[in-house]
Write an enzyme that holds these catalytic residues in place. Sequence first.
Site, PDB file in Angstrom:
ATOM      1  CB  CYS A  27      -1.008   0.112   1.171  1.00  0.00           C
ATOM      2  SG  CYS A  27      -0.021  -0.091   2.706  1.00  0.00           S
ATOM      3  CB  ALA A  28       0.627   4.664   1.050  1.00  0.00           C
TER       4      ALA A  28
END
Length: 451
Positions: A27-28
């Site tokens: 993810c981020a």
Amino acid sequence: MANYSELAKGILNECGGVENIAVVNHCATRLRLTLNDVAAMKEETLKAVPGVMGLVVRGQEVQIVIGTDVGSVYAAFIKLGNFKKGGKVNENGKKNIFGTIVDFVSGTFVPILPILVAAGLIQAVLTICTTFFGLSAENNTYIILNAINTAGFYFLPLFLGYSAARKLGVNPMMGAFLGGVLVTAAINNAAGLDFLGIPVTQATYNGSVFPVILGVLFMWLIDKGLDKILPKAIKFFAKPLLTMLVVVPVTLVALGPLGIILGNWIAAALGFVNQHLGWLSVGLMGALTPLLVMTGMNQALFPFVFAALESSGFDAFVMPGMLAANVAVGAAALAVWIKSKNTDTKALALSAGLTGVMGITEPSIFGVLLPYKRPFFGAMIGGAVGGLFAGIVQLKQYAVVSPGFCALPTFISPDGSMGNFWMAVITLVISVAVSFAATWLLGFEDKKTEA
């Protein structure tokens, strides 16, 4: 982070090697690995790998907090183990239902955030240009920029369809195909439709969230069934044909309208909470967001944000609370930077703190606040106070951008009025000041600088 290959090698070794990795995703800020055998992971030595800021273990999945360099680490990890890219749900993993739902929501929404961030910030830029610089809506520059903003949200079902199908292990192009059907002019908000005499409810699908997700979940079931019964010789053309012939009508007749209703219910529930407990609810969001981030639960809030934006054009609950929380986390890390005497701690806290006030908080939480403990509570105090103020003034965010200093333009009202923007600035200042002061007063046990 100088050597991504070495970091990837260290993570792979401590997770049990290539044969123990079932799924690789990110993810981020986190590398997300689904392991075949969690017991084979050496948790303490994995935490000690240089560049690993923290771990979140949920069932068969281990989330390794890296920071904003995670994309480079992911690429090195994929290359190192010759893994297949993608985030297929591990059907053999022993996850509870809630964990599976959170994992699916996170894996579906996180990949499309860059699109929404770009579209949302373009909207903010257009508001600034029309309000302060006299840019006309008939100007060609405005038309082109507005097309970027419009496409980001109008075609949201395509992006979500692709992402959800990819997460489920279905051909992602088929998910995008379903999203494309929903937003075609012949279907989107069309009245008087029926399929084989069965009425099709008129519904507006552009910018919607739940209809295509429900449709793709149904597509996943059909895909699995067809895989089992279709002969290999005809599967290439028969499976996509039969899939769409079954999924599209069911989605239009039942799942799409159900998704619209679900979105409206969520938006109404959020509106009720915000109307009757606005100051308290946003304050709680500001206080609890660091805990949500720590456990990965913050990703589960995306559907609520999208439902609010689709219904009202703004979110006055989740994102304002996260604005207070994110900058408070960054401010707590910056307080550690100033107060610590340890050279390594100061370097990490400065970098993580600056990233935090910009809206990405995992480096601060896992790299600074949790190891020192008391600064974590300082951040929660700052987020709570800032969130209470945001709730009292009914602060609104008009686009999906991780709240922080860089996201301030998304608090400008589309009509050009600046009152909401200045309330966001005050929220930010209050959160930073209270968090910094609370962290300073609470103190922490500083690490000694090695000779």
